[in-house]
Write an enzyme that holds these catalytic residues in place. Structure first.
Site, PDB file in Angstrom:
ATOM      1  N   GLU A 490       0.846  -1.162  -0.242  1.00 22.49           N
ATOM      2  CA  GLU A 490      -0.214   0.090   0.119  1.00 22.49           C
ATOM      3  C   GLU A 490       0.907   1.354  -0.173  1.00 22.49           C
ATOM      4  O   GLU A 490       1.869   1.231   0.586  1.00 22.49           O
ATOM      5  CB  GLU A 490      -0.754   0.164   1.169  1.00 22.49           C
ATOM      6  N   HIS A 513      -7.985   1.305   1.798  1.00 19.35           N
ATOM      7  CA  HIS A 513      -7.748   1.081   3.112  1.00 19.35           C
ATOM      8  C   HIS A 513      -8.608   1.819   4.207  1.00 19.35           C
ATOM      9  O   HIS A 513      -8.232   2.324   5.166  1.00 19.35           O
ATOM     10  CB  HIS A 513      -6.398   0.777   3.877  1.00 19.35           C
TER      11      HIS A 513
HETATM   12  P1  NAI Z   1     -10.848 -11.038  14.754  1.00 17.09           P
HETATM   13  O1  NAI Z   1      -9.440 -11.212  15.535  1.00 17.09           O
HETATM   14  O2  NAI Z   1     -11.878 -10.454  16.050  1.00 17.09           O
HETATM   15  O3  NAI Z   1     -11.218 -12.011  13.749  1.00 17.09           O
HETATM   16  C1  NAI Z   1     -10.356 -12.611  13.268  1.00 17.09           C
HETATM   17  C2  NAI Z   1     -10.976 -14.056  13.242  1.00 17.09           C
HETATM   18  O4  NAI Z   1     -10.365 -14.678  12.017  1.00 17.09           O
HETATM   19  C3  NAI Z   1     -10.845 -14.784  14.217  1.00 17.09           C
HETATM   20  O5  NAI Z   1     -11.953 -15.581  14.828  1.00 17.09           O
HETATM   21  C4  NAI Z   1      -9.888 -16.088  13.932  1.00 17.09           C
HETATM   22  O6  NAI Z   1      -9.806 -17.288  14.755  1.00 17.09           O
HETATM   23  C5  NAI Z   1     -10.146 -16.195  12.402  1.00 17.09           C
HETATM   24  N1  NAI Z   1      -9.120 -16.731  11.609  1.00 17.09           N
HETATM   25  C6  NAI Z   1      -7.962 -16.368  11.520  1.00 17.09           C
HETATM   26  N2  NAI Z   1      -7.143 -17.049  10.602  1.00 17.09           N
HETATM   27  C7  NAI Z   1      -8.210 -17.833  10.126  1.00 17.09           C
HETATM   28  C8  NAI Z   1      -7.989 -18.859   8.868  1.00 17.09           C
HETATM   29  N3  NAI Z   1      -6.817 -19.164   8.416  1.00 17.09           N
HETATM   30  N4  NAI Z   1      -9.377 -19.249   8.544  1.00 17.09           N
HETATM   31  C9  NAI Z   1     -10.383 -18.865   9.198  1.00 17.09           C
HETATM   32  N5  NAI Z   1     -10.446 -18.198  10.273  1.00 17.09           N
HETATM   33  C10 NAI Z   1      -9.193 -17.496  10.752  1.00 17.09           C
HETATM   34  O7  NAI Z   1     -10.549  -9.650  14.108  1.00 17.09           O
HETATM   35  P2  NAI Z   1     -11.760  -8.667  13.447  1.00 17.09           P
HETATM   36  O8  NAI Z   1     -11.562  -7.243  14.372  1.00 17.09           O
HETATM   37  O9  NAI Z   1     -12.728  -9.330  13.205  1.00 17.09           O
HETATM   38  O10 NAI Z   1     -10.916  -8.019  12.131  1.00 17.09           O
HETATM   39  C11 NAI Z   1     -10.727  -8.675  10.992  1.00 17.09           C
HETATM   40  C12 NAI Z   1      -9.705  -8.400  10.053  1.00 17.09           C
HETATM   41  O11 NAI Z   1     -10.248  -7.266   9.473  1.00 17.09           O
HETATM   42  C13 NAI Z   1      -8.442  -8.055  10.591  1.00 17.09           C
HETATM   43  O12 NAI Z   1      -7.518  -8.620   9.665  1.00 17.09           O
HETATM   44  C14 NAI Z   1      -8.282  -6.637  10.740  1.00 17.09           C
HETATM   45  O13 NAI Z   1      -7.015  -6.162  10.464  1.00 17.09           O
HETATM   46  C15 NAI Z   1      -9.180  -6.135   9.560  1.00 17.09           C
HETATM   47  N6  NAI Z   1      -9.576  -4.854   9.359  1.00 17.09           N
HETATM   48  C16 NAI Z   1      -9.570  -4.143   8.519  1.00 17.09           C
HETATM   49  C17 NAI Z   1     -10.102  -2.656   8.324  1.00 17.09           C
HETATM   50  C18 NAI Z   1      -9.899  -2.082   7.442  1.00 17.09           C
HETATM   51  O14 NAI Z   1      -9.918  -0.662   7.298  1.00 17.09           O
HETATM   52  N7  NAI Z   1     -10.189  -2.407   6.031  1.00 17.09           N
HETATM   53  C19 NAI Z   1     -10.567  -2.290   9.627  1.00 17.09           C
HETATM   54  C20 NAI Z   1     -10.736  -3.076  10.793  1.00 17.09           C
HETATM   55  C21 NAI Z   1      -9.857  -4.247  10.750  1.00 17.09           C
END
Ligand code: NAI
Length: 630
Positions: A490, A513
């Site tokens: 990015e 992003h």
């Molecule tokens: P979280 O940690 O609550 O949830 C992530 C989930 O993914 C967990 O339940 C974990 O067990 C699961 N997981 C990890 N690897 C996996 C795999 N290979 N297969 C299946 N499940 C898997 O995180 P949250 O808050 O839900 O955020 C999710 C993503 O969104 C993060 O990567 C975060 O960085 C991203 N994000 C992006 C934003 C943006 O501006 N685009 C803003 C906020 C978050």
């Protein structure tokens, strides 16, 4: 406790947050046609009296004339003033009770409304030095007791002379007339009280500036209800942290400094030396070198989601609690995902591009509702679960796969493998975290499992999708539409070009992003992180800390709390309890939690104990940090 010191305390803007006459104006002039003009005049005259530019008597007479007060106004005024006592006075009620013989309230205001407020704190009526109203038969105020020195210029000085107190005299107040007592040689020290108003000319004349009564009591070793004044806790907020956070931390009484940008490592190494709480966003790098210099640092607030910019391992080893805002922008990401899946299902992106080129392509071909379609979620954490609920309310059928055991919300169906989700879903949305093993989680093989015409959304992390494979599948028509917010590379700033093989592809939404970037999310972060920091400082609670063992603690009541952070080696709890037992200390409650590098022990004890025990606890080998909360 007998003291050879006397505390002479001002009333308006010191004991209470407000000037009583301003409040009286609201009451006595409530129906007056010239109310606003008169109120403005009164404020002006009050300030002139306080800063010494007109005589006191002149100020008092003029104000009473404008106010036209009456006996019937007093009950309302008293109720208002009771609700306006300064926060630090409310906290330190015990001080007034313990030292009632040595406390005087001095005011150019009137006993009729001061007495009911201060006697509730234990101040003796005979120790209230103030004017008295004169009323006529109808209850109208027609003047004041002319013999009282406080109704004349230099009144506070005269009163103090008359009192002739046999000991050291400390005056606390916010105005010129308070300073005059010291100036006349009748007080040993003048403390400028700045909790409610700050007057530069008064501050410059003070022996000490006390932003709260806590600081005054701390300086004079009289504190009983708090262990350390908050104004001595330096908070440094970088990178334009949201104003709501600044306001919350200031309201808590911390000494807050803000800076609009990030600091370099060297700048931060210097600046951090006096800082107890650091607030950053994503740009400031909190490296091991910075932390080496951070000897007073108790907590770091990351006003964002990620914490990669902080050397968490070192922070933990140094006993620094780190907090972030993991769910503050969850909803923002979810709303964008919902919007994008609807737009992509309707082929709106291409239609809009065509319209801008003058092409009118009215047809229903390739346009679908999301209702009844299968949404496949990969990752069922904060965002995945929230999206699951909202998608169901739109009539979608939700399938999900997560590597961890997660509770299905609503009617969402859990799948045993990623393959199971990919094969069935009409819309696939990725919400996994950024762990290294998730690199290229979705590549050529995974795309081959998907249904033809699938809608594909990635708002999670850039390295999770093989971009070349995605490009090929868009061009082949296998992926009918996609929305990508995060990329393997990015641009570092808005001035750099966005370079990607996804540029120019059909029905492809590309966003920089901004999945979580909304005003609401910023405000949520601004509210959430200070709450965590204040909880940690005030109670020791570490719930949701990313560097500390998580403990949620009860509020401290009638006890002192010993907070001991140590290297996680065997036997520390036993050593703490041995010290406490040897000193006959009664434990009211105890909590212990460890992670792989540190242990966190909280011990609540009865308030009466030999303070030497503190030094002994600090001396236990492997102690990293120790503090006491009252
Ligand atoms: P979280 O940690 O609550 O949830 C992530 C989930 O993914 C967990 O339940 C974990 O067990 C699961 N997981 C990890 N690897 C996996 C795999 N290979 N297969 C299946 N499940 C898997 O995180 P949250 O808050 O839900 O955020 C999710 C993503 O969104 C993060 O990567 C975060 O960085 C991203 N994000 C992006 C934003 C943006 O501006 N685009 C803003 C906020 C978050």
């Amino acid at each position: 406790m007998k003291l050879n010191k006397y505390f002479v305390i001002d009333f308006d803007s010191t004991f209470t947050k407000v000037e009583a006459f301003d409040v009286l104006a609201d009451i006595s002039l409530s129906d007056h046609p010239e109310r606003e003009a008169r109120k403005a005049q009164i404020v002006q005259i009050t300030n002139q009296g306080m800063d010494g530019s007109i005589s006191f008597r002149e100020s008092l007479e003029k104000r009473l004339n404008l106010l036209a007060p009456n006996k019937k106004h007093l009950p309302f005024l008293i109720t208002k003033l009771k609700g306006s006592v300064s926060e630090s006075f409310k906290r330190n009620k015990e001080f007034f009770q313990l030292h009632a013989d040595n406390i005087y309230i001095i005011s150019n205001g009137f006993k009729e409304f001061i007495e009911p407020i201060v006697t509730e704190f234990g101040v003796k009526p005979e120790n209230i030095l103030a004017n008295e109203f004169r009323f006529d038969d109808t209850g109208k105020v027609i003047g004041f007791d002319q013999d009282n020195p406080l109704s004349a210029n230099g009144g506070k000085v005269e009163q103090l002379k008359k009192l002739n107190l046999p000991g050291d005299i400390y005056v606390i107040g916010d105005g010129y007339t308070d300073y005059e007592i010291k100036h006349a040689g009748l007080a040993n020290k003048f403390f400028a009280f700045t909790e409610n108003v700050e007057r530069e000319n008064i501050k410059s004349k003070a022996d000490h500036i006390t932003p709260s009564l806590d600081e005054f009591l701390y300086l004079n070793k009289l504190n009983t209800v708090i262990s350390y004044p908050k104004n001595r806790i330096n908070v440094l907020l970088l990178e334009n942290v949201h104003p709501v956070a600044v306001a919350l931390l200031k309201a808590e009484g911390f000494n807050v400094e803000t800076y609009h940008a990030a600091l370099t490592e060297d700048e931060l190494c210097e600046k951090i030396k006096n800082v107890s709480v650091l607030g950053i966003r994503s740009k400031t790098q909190v490296t091991a070198k910075v932390l080496e210099n951070a000897n007073r640092l108790m907590a770091i607030g990351a006003f964002c989601i990620g914490t990669n910019q902080i050397d968490l391992k070192t922070a933990t080893k140094k006993g620094i609690a780190v907090f972030n805002a993991p769910f503050s922008n969850t909803r923002s990401v979810v709303e964008l995902a919902i919007a994008e899946m609807i737009l992509l299902m309707r082929n709106i992106v291409d239609k809009s591009v065509k319209m801008h080129k003058g092409v009118w392509d009215k047809s229903a071909k390739g346009s679908f509702e999301v209702r009844g379609k299968k949404l496949g979620l990969v990752g069922y954490g904060n965002i995945g679960t929230q999206l699951s609920v909202i998608a169901e309310s739109l009539g979608m059928k939700v399938l999900y796969y997560d590597v961890e055991e997660r509770l299905s919300l609503g009617n969402a169906v859990k799948c045993k493998s990623l393959k199971e989700v990919l094969e069935q879903a009409d819309v696939i949305s990725l919400h996994v975290d950024g762990r290294a093993s998730n690199a290229n989680l979705i590549g050529a093989k995974e795309f081959s499992l998907m249904k033809k015409g699938v809608i594909f959304i990635n708002l999670s992390r850039g390295h999770i999708v093989d971009i070349q494979a995605l490009r090929e599948n868009i061009l082949s028509g296998k992926v009918a539409g996609c929305a990508i917010d995060v990329f393997p590379q990015e641009p570092v700033s808005n001035d750099d070009e966005f370079v990607s093989d996804l540029r120019g592809l059909p029905n492809t939404i590309l966003t920089p992003h901004i999945g979580g970037s909304t005003s609401e999310a910023q405000e949520n972060i601004g509210n959430y992180v200070p709450g965590k920091i204040m909880d940690y400082i005030n109670t020791g609670s570490t719930s949701n800390s990313v560097s500390f063992p998580n403990i949620t603690l009860p509020i401290l009541e009638n006890a002192h709390r010993l907070i001991h952070i140590h290297n996680n080696v065997p036997g520390i709890l036993a050593k703490i309890n041995q010290v406490l037992a040897e000193n006959g200390i009664n434990i009211v409650g105890q909590y212990l939690k460890t992670n792989e590098s540190i242990g966190y022990v909280i011990t609540d004890i009865n308030k009466q104990y030999d303070k030497e025990v503190i030094a002994k606890l600090k001396a236990i080998e492997d102690t990293i940090k120790f503090r006491v909360l009252y």
